[in-house]
Design a protein around this motif. Structure first.
Motif, short mmCIF file in Angstrom:
data_model
loop_
_atom_site.label_atom_id
_atom_site.label_comp_id
_atom_site.label_asym_id
_atom_site.label_seq_id
_atom_site.Cartn_x
_atom_site.Cartn_y
_atom_site.Cartn_z
N ASN A 53 -2.03 -3.07 14.46
CA ASN A 53 -1.90 -3.45 15.85
C ASN A 53 -0.82 -4.53 15.95
O ASN A 53 -0.91 -5.54 15.27
CB ASN A 53 -3.21 -4.02 16.39
N TYR A 268 -3.83 -3.61 21.43
CA TYR A 268 -2.86 -4.21 20.52
C TYR A 268 -2.97 -5.72 20.46
O TYR A 268 -2.71 -6.33 19.41
CB TYR A 268 -1.43 -3.81 20.93
N ILE A 375 1.05 3.07 20.87
CA ILE A 375 0.28 2.07 21.60
C ILE A 375 0.49 2.32 23.09
O ILE A 375 1.63 2.27 23.59
CB ILE A 375 0.73 0.63 21.26
#
Length: 381
Positions: A53, A268, A375
């Protein structure tokens, strides 16, 4: 009973070798123009879960900084040298379908040179079955945090204990205060109370009771992760890392603090969850653990009653590690996340639209290894 030491892995040994570039010098670097060609396709995809992330920051003037942990190539066992747009490129970023020109710079996490801070939180299962490991875990946490601090990392730490619901916590604080918290009691009582000043402890306990009200799940790190994310005093710009410890599968209440809920909420910006899973000797096949068998209590591995703990790491881009139940091989300094943190990189790009939500695709190619991570719903403000 199985030992599953989910260890939301932190940062680690090679950390002192990070580049010494400063935040100010990074701002003066030149970001390449967008190449005008598509990002490369991937075929092997053995790096997909190794791409963490990212932490994303709006630097102003359309400049976006994206911090990634070091990425290990499973074929070589070494970290990939991330290189941006140009000759020898190994990492690409696609923003809303456009291959962006990116500048890659190594992250400085050294306190002495004003580097990027690290906030680490240890998530500990303090149910009765953890009494065998509790003292060893506390000792390892203390020595590990001291190690990082001694090597110059700008470090703050916290802790959450759980048994079904959150039943202990210490907010982000200094290493010394964490060691005091862990040393007040012994066994599973080390993390079964709320620490800090009386006012701080009362606030944490009230928040925990409200946060977990009417929750009927059993051993489960997910409430602790979401609790820390919501209530802890994270430092602005700090990299967030978790190490979770348990000796059971995650046993959530269906629809409440279960894996689908975690996956929908953990974005994230929430940070990296790394997992260490511990098993009794009869679950080991030589040097490798047997992670497919049912638990002793006949709970099958599935998404509702006995979730594989390392699913949290795989969702967040963390790493996983397997150890024996007697803790003889529990050494946090040996976690692969050590080198991952020490070789973190900042990817810089120039966005064409600072507002709204974006889709970012990260592609990494290194020899015969490659992978990607997408993402969604990224905002820059």
């Amino acid at each position: 009973m199985k030992k599953s030491y989910l260890v939301t892995l932190l940062f680690l040994s090679g950390i002192l070798f990070v580049s010494s570039c400063s935040k100010d010098s990074e701002k003066t670097s030149v970001i390449p123009a967008d190449p005008g060609t598509p990002v490369p396709t991937t075929t092997v995809n053995n790096l997909n879960t190794a791409i963490s992330n990212p932490a994303i920051t709006n630097e102003g003037d359309g400049v976006i900084s994206i911090t990634l942990l070091g990425i290990e190539d499973p074929k070589t066992g070494t970290l990939i040298d991330l290189k941006g747009t140009g000759s020898g490129q190994t990492v690409w970023v696609e923003e809303d379908g456009v291959n962006k020109g990116i500048l890659v710079e190594k992250v400085n996490r050294m306190k002495s040179t004003g580097g990027y801070p690290v906030d680490a939180v240890f998530i500990v299962d303090n149910s009765g079955s953890m009494s065998e490991e509790a003292d060893s875990i506390a000792s390892q946490i203390s020595s590990f945090a001291s190690f990082l601090e001694a090597n110059g990392i700008d470090l703050r730490v916290g802790c959450v204990g759980h048994y079904g619901e959150v039943n202990g916590a210490l907010n982000i604080t200094t290493v010394d205060k964490l060691k005091t918290y862990l040393g007040k009691y012994t066994g599973t009582s080390r993390t079964s109370y709320f620490g800090g000043t009386e006012t701080e402890a009362d606030a944490l306990e009230t928040n925990a009771q409200n946060f977990c009200s009417n929750y009927n799940g059993d051993e489960n790190a997910i409430p602790s992760l979401l609790f820390a994310d919501k209530y802890f005093s994270w430092r602005p710009g700090a990299a967030r890392f978790y190490i979770t410890f348990t000796d059971e599968a995650l046993q959530p209440e269906v629809g409440t603090f279960d894996l689908p809920e975690f996956q929908s909420k953990w974005k994230y910006s929430n940070g990296i969850v790394n997992s260490v899973f511990s098993l009794k000797d009869y679950y080991w096949n030589g040097a490798q653990p047997d992670t497919t068998s049912e638990h002793e209590n006949s709970l099958e591995w599935n998404l509702t009653t006995a979730v594989r703990p390392w699913a949290l790491a795989r969702h967040s881009g963390g790493v996983e590690m397997y150890i024996h139940s007697d803790c003889k091989d529990l050494d946090l300094k040996k976690l692969k996340a050590t080198s991952m943190l020490s070789q973190s990189s900042i990817l810089k790009l120039k966005t064409t639209n600072i507002s709204g939500k974006h889709v970012l695709k990260f592609v990494v190619k290194n020899g015969s290894s490659d992978g990607y991570r997408i993402i969604n719903d990224v905002t820059y403000n």
